[in-house]
Motif scaffolding. Structure first.
Motif, PDB file in Angstrom:
ATOM      1  N   GLY A  34      15.529  -6.967  -0.561  1.00  0.00           N
ATOM      2  CA  GLY A  34      15.495  -7.715  -1.811  1.00  0.00           C
ATOM      3  C   GLY A  34      14.605  -8.935  -1.716  1.00  0.00           C
ATOM      4  N   LYS A  35      14.689  -9.638  -0.600  1.00  0.00           N
ATOM      5  CA  LYS A  35      13.842 -10.821  -0.402  1.00  0.00           C
ATOM      6  C   LYS A  35      12.370 -10.438  -0.289  1.00  0.00           C
ATOM      7  CE  LYS A  35      15.329 -14.094   2.354  1.00  0.00           C
ATOM      8  NZ  LYS A  35      15.924 -14.771   3.521  1.00  0.00           N
ATOM      9  N   MET A  36      12.093  -9.294   0.312  1.00  0.00           N
ATOM     10  CA  MET A  36      10.707  -8.841   0.411  1.00  0.00           C
ATOM     11  C   MET A  36      10.136  -8.590  -0.987  1.00  0.00           C
ATOM     12  SD  MET A  36      10.956  -6.360   3.755  1.00  0.00           S
ATOM     13  CE  MET A  36       9.212  -6.221   4.159  1.00  0.00           C
ATOM     14  N   TYR A  37      10.926  -7.948  -1.852  1.00  0.00           N
ATOM     15  CA  TYR A  37      10.484  -7.729  -3.230  1.00  0.00           C
ATOM     16  C   TYR A  37      10.393  -9.044  -4.005  1.00  0.00           C
ATOM     17  CZ  TYR A  37      10.626  -2.622  -3.185  1.00  0.00           C
ATOM     18  OH  TYR A  37      10.362  -1.294  -2.938  1.00  0.00           O
ATOM     19  N   LEU A  38      11.345  -9.918  -3.808  1.00  0.00           N
ATOM     20  CA  LEU A  38      11.362 -11.185  -4.526  1.00  0.00           C
ATOM     21  C   LEU A  38      10.136 -12.035  -4.205  1.00  0.00           C
ATOM     22  CD1 LEU A  38      13.058 -13.012  -6.418  1.00  0.00           C
ATOM     23  CD2 LEU A  38      14.072 -13.983  -4.344  1.00  0.00           C
ATOM     24  N   ASN A  39       9.752 -12.058  -2.937  1.00  0.00           N
ATOM     25  CA  ASN A  39       8.632 -12.888  -2.484  1.00  0.00           C
ATOM     26  C   ASN A  39       7.302 -12.158  -2.435  1.00  0.00           C
ATOM     27  OD1 ASN A  39      10.374 -15.117  -2.057  1.00  0.00           O
ATOM     28  ND2 ASN A  39      11.019 -14.224  -0.111  1.00  0.00           N
ATOM     29  N   GLY A  40       7.317 -10.847  -2.612  1.00  0.00           N
ATOM     30  CA  GLY A  40       6.082 -10.080  -2.495  1.00  0.00           C
ATOM     31  C   GLY A  40       5.589  -9.991  -1.065  1.00  0.00           C
ATOM     32  N   THR A  41       6.518  -9.988  -0.132  1.00  0.00           N
ATOM     33  CA  THR A  41       6.173  -9.911   1.293  1.00  0.00           C
ATOM     34  C   THR A  41       6.207  -8.457   1.746  1.00  0.00           C
ATOM     35  OG1 THR A  41       7.271 -12.034   1.609  1.00  0.00           O
ATOM     36  CG2 THR A  41       6.761 -10.771   3.595  1.00  0.00           C
ATOM     37  N   GLY A  42       5.023  -7.861   1.876  1.00  0.00           N
ATOM     38  CA  GLY A  42       4.949  -6.470   2.326  1.00  0.00           C
ATOM     39  C   GLY A  42       5.285  -5.466   1.245  1.00  0.00           C
ATOM     40  N   LYS A  43       5.655  -5.946   0.095  1.00  0.00           N
ATOM     41  CA  LYS A  43       5.980  -5.116  -1.067  1.00  0.00           C
ATOM     42  C   LYS A  43       5.340  -5.754  -2.292  1.00  0.00           C
ATOM     43  CE  LYS A  43       8.928  -1.883   0.239  1.00  0.00           C
ATOM     44  NZ  LYS A  43       8.545  -0.497   0.089  1.00  0.00           N
ATOM     45  N   ASN A  44       5.090  -4.945  -3.313  1.00  0.00           N
ATOM     46  CA  ASN A  44       4.646  -5.533  -4.564  1.00  0.00           C
ATOM     47  C   ASN A  44       5.796  -6.358  -5.127  1.00  0.00           C
ATOM     48  OD1 ASN A  44       2.110  -4.323  -4.528  1.00  0.00           O
ATOM     49  ND2 ASN A  44       2.873  -2.473  -5.526  1.00  0.00           N
ATOM     50  N   LYS A  45       5.483  -7.542  -5.558  1.00  0.00           N
ATOM     51  CA  LYS A  45       6.511  -8.449  -6.063  1.00  0.00           C
ATOM     52  C   LYS A  45       7.201  -7.815  -7.280  1.00  0.00           C
ATOM     53  CE  LYS A  45       7.173 -13.314  -6.995  1.00  0.00           C
ATOM     54  NZ  LYS A  45       6.534 -14.618  -6.998  1.00  0.00           N
ATOM     55  N   SER A  46       8.532  -7.781  -7.222  1.00  0.00           N
ATOM     56  CA  SER A  46       9.295  -7.198  -8.321  1.00  0.00           C
ATOM     57  C   SER A  46      10.688  -7.823  -8.351  1.00  0.00           C
ATOM     58  CB  SER A  46       9.420  -5.679  -8.168  1.00  0.00           C
ATOM     59  OG  SER A  46      10.331  -5.156  -9.120  1.00  0.00           O
ATOM     60  N   GLU A  47      10.922  -8.648  -9.349  1.00  0.00           N
ATOM     61  CA  GLU A  47      12.238  -9.262  -9.487  1.00  0.00           C
ATOM     62  C   GLU A  47      13.296  -8.211  -9.832  1.00  0.00           C
ATOM     63  OE1 GLU A  47      12.194 -12.675 -12.026  1.00  0.00           O
ATOM     64  OE2 GLU A  47      10.600 -13.640 -10.872  1.00  0.00           O
ATOM     65  N   ILE A  48      12.886  -7.179 -10.535  1.00  0.00           N
ATOM     66  CA  ILE A  48      13.823  -6.109 -10.909  1.00  0.00           C
ATOM     67  C   ILE A  48      14.312  -5.370  -9.666  1.00  0.00           C
ATOM     68  CG2 ILE A  48      14.050  -3.899 -12.126  1.00  0.00           C
ATOM     69  CD1 ILE A  48      12.054  -5.082 -14.213  1.00  0.00           C
ATOM     70  N   LEU A  49      13.389  -4.980  -8.785  1.00  0.00           N
ATOM     71  CA  LEU A  49      13.800  -4.283  -7.558  1.00  0.00           C
ATOM     72  C   LEU A  49      14.550  -5.216  -6.621  1.00  0.00           C
ATOM     73  CD1 LEU A  49      10.698  -2.014  -6.897  1.00  0.00           C
ATOM     74  CD2 LEU A  49      12.996  -1.305  -7.577  1.00  0.00           C
ATOM     75  N   ALA A  50      14.150  -6.477  -6.580  1.00  0.00           N
ATOM     76  CA  ALA A  50      14.877  -7.448  -5.754  1.00  0.00           C
ATOM     77  C   ALA A  50      16.323  -7.525  -6.208  1.00  0.00           C
ATOM     78  CB  ALA A  50      14.214  -8.818  -5.839  1.00  0.00           C
ATOM     79  N   LYS A  51      16.518  -7.645  -7.500  1.00  0.00           N
ATOM     80  CA  LYS A  51      17.873  -7.728  -8.057  1.00  0.00           C
ATOM     81  C   LYS A  51      18.685  -6.474  -7.730  1.00  0.00           C
ATOM     82  CE  LYS A  51      20.387  -8.553 -12.342  1.00  0.00           C
ATOM     83  NZ  LYS A  51      20.272  -8.775 -13.787  1.00  0.00           N
ATOM     84  N   THR A  52      18.037  -5.313  -7.785  1.00  0.00           N
ATOM     85  CA  THR A  52      18.718  -4.055  -7.466  1.00  0.00           C
ATOM     86  C   THR A  52      19.281  -4.085  -6.052  1.00  0.00           C
ATOM     87  OG1 THR A  52      17.302  -2.810  -8.979  1.00  0.00           O
ATOM     88  CG2 THR A  52      18.398  -1.557  -7.238  1.00  0.00           C
ATOM     89  N   TYR A  53      18.483  -4.537  -5.107  1.00  0.00           N
ATOM     90  CA  TYR A  53      18.943  -4.577  -3.708  1.00  0.00           C
ATOM     91  C   TYR A  53      19.983  -5.670  -3.489  1.00  0.00           C
ATOM     92  CZ  TYR A  53      15.823  -0.913  -2.312  1.00  0.00           C
ATOM     93  OH  TYR A  53      15.217   0.311  -2.187  1.00  0.00           O
TER      94      TYR A  53
END
Length: 70
Positions: A34-53
């Motif tokens: 979730g933090k990787m998605y939230l910050n765009g670290t190694g993943k495309n930044k996505s608040e929606i996917l971050a929230k899911t995790y």
């Protein structure tokens, strides 16, 4: 999967780390992903996917998951 994923994340090998986290049912892995998605670290930044995790982890009672949900 979580321990190995964490090692790869610390070595900044985010592709391998995220792949291992995605296979894990460990709430720590779900929060890290979730933090990787939230910050765009190694993943495309996505608040929606971050929230899911974060929700997956929080649903299992994880305090960090709940924290990131607010």
């Amino acid at each position: 999967y979580y321990p190995a994923g964490y090692i790869y994340e610390r070595e900044e090998n985010y592709k391998v780390a995220s792949s291992l986290y995605e296979k894990s049912q460990d709430t720590r892995a779900q929060v890290r992903l979730g933090k990787m998605y939230l910050n765009g670290t190694g993943k495309n930044k996505s608040e929606i996917l971050a929230k899911t995790y974060f929700q997956k982890a929080a649903h299992k009672g994880d305090a960090d998951g709940k924290y990131y949900l607010g």
